[in-house]
Design an enzyme around this catalytic site. Structure first.
Site, PDB file in Angstrom:
ATOM      1  N   SER A 302       0.795  -1.207   0.000  1.00 29.04           N
ATOM      2  CA  SER A 302       0.000   0.000   0.000  1.00 29.04           C
ATOM      3  C   SER A 302       0.839   1.274   0.000  1.00 29.04           C
ATOM      4  O   SER A 302       1.484   1.595  -0.982  1.00 29.04           O
ATOM      5  CB  SER A 302      -0.947  -0.052   1.201  1.00 29.04           C
ATOM      6  OG  SER A 302      -1.958   0.898   1.074  1.00 29.04           O
ATOM      7  N   ASP A 313      10.019   5.308 -10.482  1.00 29.01           N
ATOM      8  CA  ASP A 313       9.635   5.992 -11.722  1.00 29.01           C
ATOM      9  C   ASP A 313      10.501   7.218 -11.986  1.00 29.01           C
ATOM     10  O   ASP A 313      10.826   7.530 -13.139  1.00 29.01           O
ATOM     11  CB  ASP A 313       8.166   6.413 -11.671  1.00 29.01           C
ATOM     12  CG  ASP A 313       7.216   5.260 -11.998  1.00 29.01           C
ATOM     13  OD1 ASP A 313       7.717   4.131 -12.171  1.00 29.01           O
ATOM     14  OD2 ASP A 313       6.003   5.498 -12.068  1.00 29.01           O
ATOM     15  N   LYS A 327      -0.913  -4.054  -3.307  1.00 28.18           N
ATOM     16  CA  LYS A 327      -2.191  -3.504  -2.857  1.00 28.18           C
ATOM     17  C   LYS A 327      -2.317  -2.071  -3.351  1.00 28.18           C
ATOM     18  O   LYS A 327      -1.733  -1.151  -2.787  1.00 28.18           O
ATOM     19  CB  LYS A 327      -2.261  -3.576  -1.335  1.00 28.18           C
ATOM     20  CG  LYS A 327      -3.659  -3.444  -0.780  1.00 28.18           C
ATOM     21  CD  LYS A 327      -4.004  -2.016  -0.535  1.00 28.18           C
ATOM     22  CE  LYS A 327      -5.424  -1.877  -0.087  1.00 28.18           C
ATOM     23  NZ  LYS A 327      -5.812  -0.465   0.065  1.00 28.18           N
TER      24      LYS A 327
END
Length: 435
Positions: A302, A313, A327
């Site tokens: 999460s 990224d 999740k």
């Protein structure tokens, strides 16, 4: 198995959860209902519902009151949506709120359901579960001798809760082996979400066990202290998110922002207006751009995955370890009357490059599996400097004969293979940068 945020004192919370009823988040108040919520009610189905309820009341072997039947119907509506949507009765709602403050009662374990089995997402640092050696991926097949098969997540969690000091026996199944029992003593769980220390000269460790309301602020203080303890400058940082089940969304954003100067951190998309959020970094960089290695594993879920995904990224750090939990959904806590609430999945979150990690997880840049370190003892050896009449070193400096090495204090990386590999990588990056 995860938590999330507040932002408004006790209003509606928007959070990223991993499945456990204990944790939650909240950046925005609850949005207006979607348009099709005003569609006509399905009268035939409602008549059927009323008829079933009437038949149960009149024909079931034991009397059942209306309140029980209606609450069971509500639970049934939510149970078939997804593993993270739930109806929270007053006790569950209160405990969910406590979990975001860092103190709550229980075993210190985040759990979820997988194929109707109760599965450990992650033990929380310095709790009965972590001290007992419970690991991510363990299946809890019995609680005090009673099978967990067929229990809902909330029912299983309720069975594991209890008075601090009381004991409980969990029967675990690990990696296809034989079931074994673990006895634990319940405790009041006080979670310190951030810990930090110097691993070596110039290299710091920041460990986040959960994302709580103040975690972002604590990470900023930890980075400042590490610099101070190392004469004002760091050469590299290990950010340890292993076995971190998640928590407050805003905290995950704040932590990520400490390592970025610009760009998107995370965005969410859903059907209600307030579920579409975008969070961007500000120009300040508390980490001062030093090399960064982020450790993740199957217990990283999460909010942890938000941080890891954003840093990956933006190529801000190297991710090392094993695949994360996966999740990627957002839950909104919708308070009802009588101190009850709905925890409802309302959106998915995406990394800056538009990746949804739901049911897939974050894949590390360098895979390093968990392993146990054993060190060989150095045998007695003779060096050139031990030989009588040896030549001196023309460059100056003292000779270095063999001899007994002084005992060094134990360091975290000495017994943690993944952490030692992360530190080695940081040192390599530092060498290539000329630091």
């Amino acid at each position: 198995m995860s938590h999330f945020h507040r932002l408004t004192p006790l209003a509606l919370a928007l959070g990223l959860l991993v499945g456990s009823p204990a944790l939650q988040a909240a950046p925005e108040p609850v949005a207006a209902p979607v348009e099709n919520a005003k569609a006509p009610l399905p009268l035939d189905e409602l008549r059927t519902f009323a008829e079933v309820m009437d038949r149960i009341k009149s024909a079931y072997v034991e009397p059942v009151d209306d309140k029980t039947l209606l609450e069971n119907a509500i639970k049934g509506m939510l149970s078939n949506l997804d593993p993270h949507s739930a109806y929270l009765e007053p006790e569950d709602f209160a405990e969910l709120q406590e979990s975001t403050s860092g103190e709550f009662g229980g075993l210190g374990i985040e759990v979820g359901m997988e194929d109707s089995f109760l599965k450990v997402v992650s033990p929380i640092d310095d709790t009965p579960a972590s001290r007992a050696g419970i690991q991510p991926g363990d299946l809890i097949v019995k609680i005090d001798g009673q099978p967990t098969k067929g229990l809902s997540l909330m029912e299983a969690v309720d069975k594991m809760r209890g008075k601090a000091g009381s004991k409980i026996v969990l029967t675990l199944l690990r990696e296809g082996g034989q079931p074994f029992d673990v006895e634990l003593q319940r405790a009041v769980i006080k979670v310190k979400s951030v810990k930090s220390q110097l691993l070596d000269d110039g290299y710091g460790l920041v460990r986040i066990s959960q994302f709580q309301i103040n975690t972002g602020e604590e990470v900023g203080k930890a980075l400042a202290k590490l610099r101070k303890d190392n004469n004002g400058k760091l050469r590299g940082i290990v950010l340890d998110l292993r076995n971190n089940p998640g928590g407050v969304l805003q905290a995950a954003v704040e932590v990520t922002d400490h390592f970025l100067k610009k760009g998107l951190i995370v965005y969410t998309e859903g059907r209600i207006a307030n579920s579409e959020l975008r969070f961007n970094a500000d120009p300040a960089d508390a980490s001062e751009g030093v090399p960064l290695v982020v450790l993740i594993n199957g217990g990283s879920a999460s909010a942890s995955e938000i941080v890891a995904g954003a840093l990956q990224d933006h190529k801000r750090g190297v991710l090392m370890g094993t695949d994360s939990f996966g999740k990627g959904s957002v839950q909104t806590v919708l308070p009802l009357n009588n101190d009850r609430a709905l925890k409802l999945t309302t959106a998915l979150y995406y990394t800056p490059k538009g990746r949804s990690i739901q049911a897939q997880g974050i894949v590390p840049d360098i895979e390093v599996a968990r392993a146990k370190l054993t060190r060989e003892q150095d045998g007695e050896s003779i060096k050139e400097a031990d030989l009588a009449g040896h030549l001196g070193n023309g460059n100056g400096g003292a000779d270095k004969p063999s001899g007994k090495k002084s005992e060094k204090p134990a360091r975290p990386q000495d017994d943690d293979y993944q952490l030692s590999q992360a530190l080695n990588l940081l040192k390599g990056l530092s060498v290539t940068r000329g630091d």
